[in-house]
Every structure is written in C-alpha cells, then in structure tokens.
Design a protein around this motif. Structure first.
Motif, PDB file in Angstrom:
ATOM      1  N   MET A   1      28.636  18.867  33.646  1.00  0.00           N
ATOM      2  CA  MET A   1      28.737  18.847  32.203  1.00  0.00           C
ATOM      3  C   MET A   1      27.465  18.253  31.610  1.00  0.00           C
ATOM      4  O   MET A   1      26.985  17.230  32.069  1.00  0.00           O
ATOM      5  N   LYS A   2      26.908  18.894  30.629  1.00  0.00           N
ATOM      6  CA  LYS A   2      25.680  18.451  29.972  1.00  0.00           C
ATOM      7  C   LYS A   2      26.048  17.626  28.741  1.00  0.00           C
ATOM      8  O   LYS A   2      26.931  17.992  27.974  1.00  0.00           O
ATOM      9  N   PHE A   3      25.371  16.502  28.563  1.00  0.00           N
ATOM     10  CA  PHE A   3      25.614  15.623  27.432  1.00  0.00           C
ATOM     11  C   PHE A   3      24.382  15.643  26.532  1.00  0.00           C
ATOM     12  O   PHE A   3      23.483  14.817  26.663  1.00  0.00           O
ATOM     13  N   CYS A   4      24.340  16.624  25.635  1.00  0.00           N
ATOM     14  CA  CYS A   4      23.154  16.885  24.812  1.00  0.00           C
ATOM     15  C   CYS A   4      22.849  15.785  23.812  1.00  0.00           C
ATOM     16  O   CYS A   4      21.731  15.687  23.336  1.00  0.00           O
ATOM     17  N   ASN A   5      23.835  14.962  23.484  1.00  0.00           N
ATOM     18  CA  ASN A   5      23.618  13.930  22.485  1.00  0.00           C
ATOM     19  C   ASN A   5      23.029  12.649  23.069  1.00  0.00           C
ATOM     20  O   ASN A   5      22.855  11.663  22.359  1.00  0.00           O
ATOM     21  N   ILE A   6      22.697  12.656  24.362  1.00  0.00           N
ATOM     22  CA  ILE A   6      22.118  11.491  25.026  1.00  0.00           C
ATOM     23  C   ILE A   6      20.717  11.864  25.489  1.00  0.00           C
ATOM     24  O   ILE A   6      20.535  12.828  26.229  1.00  0.00           O
ATOM     25  N   ASN A   7      19.729  11.098  25.021  1.00  0.00           N
ATOM     26  CA  ASN A   7      18.335  11.441  25.294  1.00  0.00           C
ATOM     27  C   ASN A   7      17.516  10.218  25.686  1.00  0.00           C
ATOM     28  O   ASN A   7      17.822   9.097  25.265  1.00  0.00           O
ATOM     29  N   ALA A   8      16.459  10.467  26.458  1.00  0.00           N
ATOM     30  CA  ALA A   8      15.504   9.404  26.770  1.00  0.00           C
ATOM     31  C   ALA A   8      14.949   8.857  25.462  1.00  0.00           C
ATOM     32  O   ALA A   8      14.752   9.593  24.499  1.00  0.00           O
ATOM     33  N   GLY A   9      14.736   7.561  25.436  1.00  0.00           N
ATOM     34  CA  GLY A   9      14.221   6.892  24.243  1.00  0.00           C
ATOM     35  C   GLY A   9      15.315   6.237  23.413  1.00  0.00           C
ATOM     36  O   GLY A   9      15.020   5.353  22.601  1.00  0.00           O
ATOM     37  N   MET A  10      16.558   6.652  23.593  1.00  0.00           N
ATOM     38  CA  MET A  10      17.651   6.018  22.852  1.00  0.00           C
ATOM     39  C   MET A  10      17.776   4.573  23.327  1.00  0.00           C
ATOM     40  O   MET A  10      17.582   4.272  24.510  1.00  0.00           O
ATOM     41  N   SER A  11      18.103   3.677  22.388  1.00  0.00           N
ATOM     42  CA  SER A  11      18.229   2.272  22.762  1.00  0.00           C
ATOM     43  C   SER A  11      19.216   1.554  21.849  1.00  0.00           C
ATOM     44  O   SER A  11      19.567   2.057  20.783  1.00  0.00           O
ATOM     45  N   LYS A  12      19.636   0.404  22.289  1.00  0.00           N
ATOM     46  CA  LYS A  12      20.502  -0.490  21.517  1.00  0.00           C
ATOM     47  C   LYS A  12      20.038  -1.912  21.760  1.00  0.00           C
ATOM     48  O   LYS A  12      19.557  -2.255  22.849  1.00  0.00           O
ATOM     49  N   THR A  13      20.218  -2.721  20.741  1.00  0.00           N
ATOM     50  CA  THR A  13      19.911  -4.141  20.834  1.00  0.00           C
ATOM     51  C   THR A  13      21.160  -4.927  20.496  1.00  0.00           C
ATOM     52  O   THR A  13      21.881  -4.574  19.562  1.00  0.00           O
ATOM     53  N   MET A  14      21.414  -5.971  21.261  1.00  0.00           N
ATOM     54  CA  MET A  14      22.550  -6.841  20.983  1.00  0.00           C
ATOM     55  C   MET A  14      22.114  -8.289  21.095  1.00  0.00           C
ATOM     56  O   MET A  14      21.101  -8.590  21.747  1.00  0.00           O
ATOM     57  N   GLN A  15      22.853  -9.165  20.444  1.00  0.00           N
ATOM     58  CA  GLN A  15      22.526 -10.586  20.464  1.00  0.00           C
ATOM     59  C   GLN A  15      23.746 -11.409  20.818  1.00  0.00           C
ATOM     60  O   GLN A  15      24.879 -11.021  20.520  1.00  0.00           O
ATOM     61  N   LYS A  16      23.489 -12.557  21.431  1.00  0.00           N
ATOM     62  CA  LYS A  16      24.561 -13.492  21.763  1.00  0.00           C
ATOM     63  C   LYS A  16      24.019 -14.902  21.735  1.00  0.00           C
ATOM     64  O   LYS A  16      22.985 -15.193  22.322  1.00  0.00           O
ATOM     65  N   GLU A  17      24.749 -15.766  21.038  1.00  0.00           N
ATOM     66  CA  GLU A  17      24.407 -17.189  21.087  1.00  0.00           C
ATOM     67  C   GLU A  17      24.954 -17.759  22.383  1.00  0.00           C
ATOM     68  O   GLU A  17      26.110 -17.523  22.751  1.00  0.00           O
TER      69      GLU A  17
END
Length: 140
Positions: free
Chosen positions: A1-17
C-alpha cells in the motif's frame, strides 16, 4: 500500500518540561538526581517521530519502531524544557527513516536516527498471537 500523504522533509516538533519523573535517579538509569535520563530522551524522540506519521495513516494502520540510535550530548536539568524535532529523511516502501534532534534552552542536547515501519494493525496482532501461542501450555 502506498501512502502518498507522507513525504521526506515532513517534520514535527514537540516540547516537554523535565520533571522529577524524567530524571536519571527516578527512572533508575543513573544516580544523578536532577538530570534528564537518557531513556526519557529516547522516548521523547520516538514520540516525536510517531507524531509525524501516525496521524496521517488510514484506519487500521500504525507505525512500529525497528531501530533507534541516539547520542545524548549534554545534560539537561529538571525544570528545563526539551524541544525535540523529528524529520523524515527517507522513505523506502513501508520503512520511514527519521533524523531527530533535541535541544534545551542552552543548545543541542541530543541527536539520533530512528526507523519506523508502517504496518497493518490486524496483521501485526495476528503475528503476535501466532508467536505467543508457543507460551501456552499444550494439552498432554
């Protein structure tokens, strides 16, 4: 199955104290009372990677981790905030490779590479059941 909505370069940032529960002494990974435990840093890195991909997958799919290599470069003290960024650097079939960097208020504290695989949850459960059947005592 191909997941076209996921690409190299995508990122997320999260924070935690960082709290007492995140320290090496509390976590059992060291004896210094107020410093971020490396296993907690690893978990934050994994959580950031999961947040990039899993929300985009269709129902019945998820990612599972296969490989993690990190460097915990600098100490972070309880009360500081850790910021983790996970970025997709490669996609090969259902394997996704992430570059992950972690920072606190004073600079970079860690980096790593993490591989996750997109899997069908039902098939994974089936494989787990087949594997764990060996643990069930067989009738004599």
């Amino acid at each position: 199955m191909k997941f076209c909505n996921i690409n190299a370069g995508m990122s997320k940032t999260m924070q935690k104290e960082i709290t007492e529960e995140d320290t090496a002494l509390y976590y059992g990974s060291g004896s210094i009372q107020d410093l971020l435990a490396t296993p907690v840093l690893s978990a934050l890195m994994i959580e950031a990677a999961v947040s990039v991909v899993d929300p985009l997958l269709p129902d019945g799919y998820m990612t599972i981790g296969k490989y993690l290599s990190i460097e915990h470069l600098e100490p972070t003290v309880k009360g500081m905030t850790v910021t983790v960024n996970a970025s997709i650097i490669e996609i090969e079939n259902n394997k996704i490779t992430f570059a992950i960097k972690a920072y606190d208020e004073l600079g970079q504290i860690g980096s790593g590479i993490h591989e996750r695989y997109i899997v069908n949850y039902s098939l994974l459960k089936q494989k787990v059941s087949q594997r764990t059947e060996r643990l069930t005592p067989q009738p004599k």
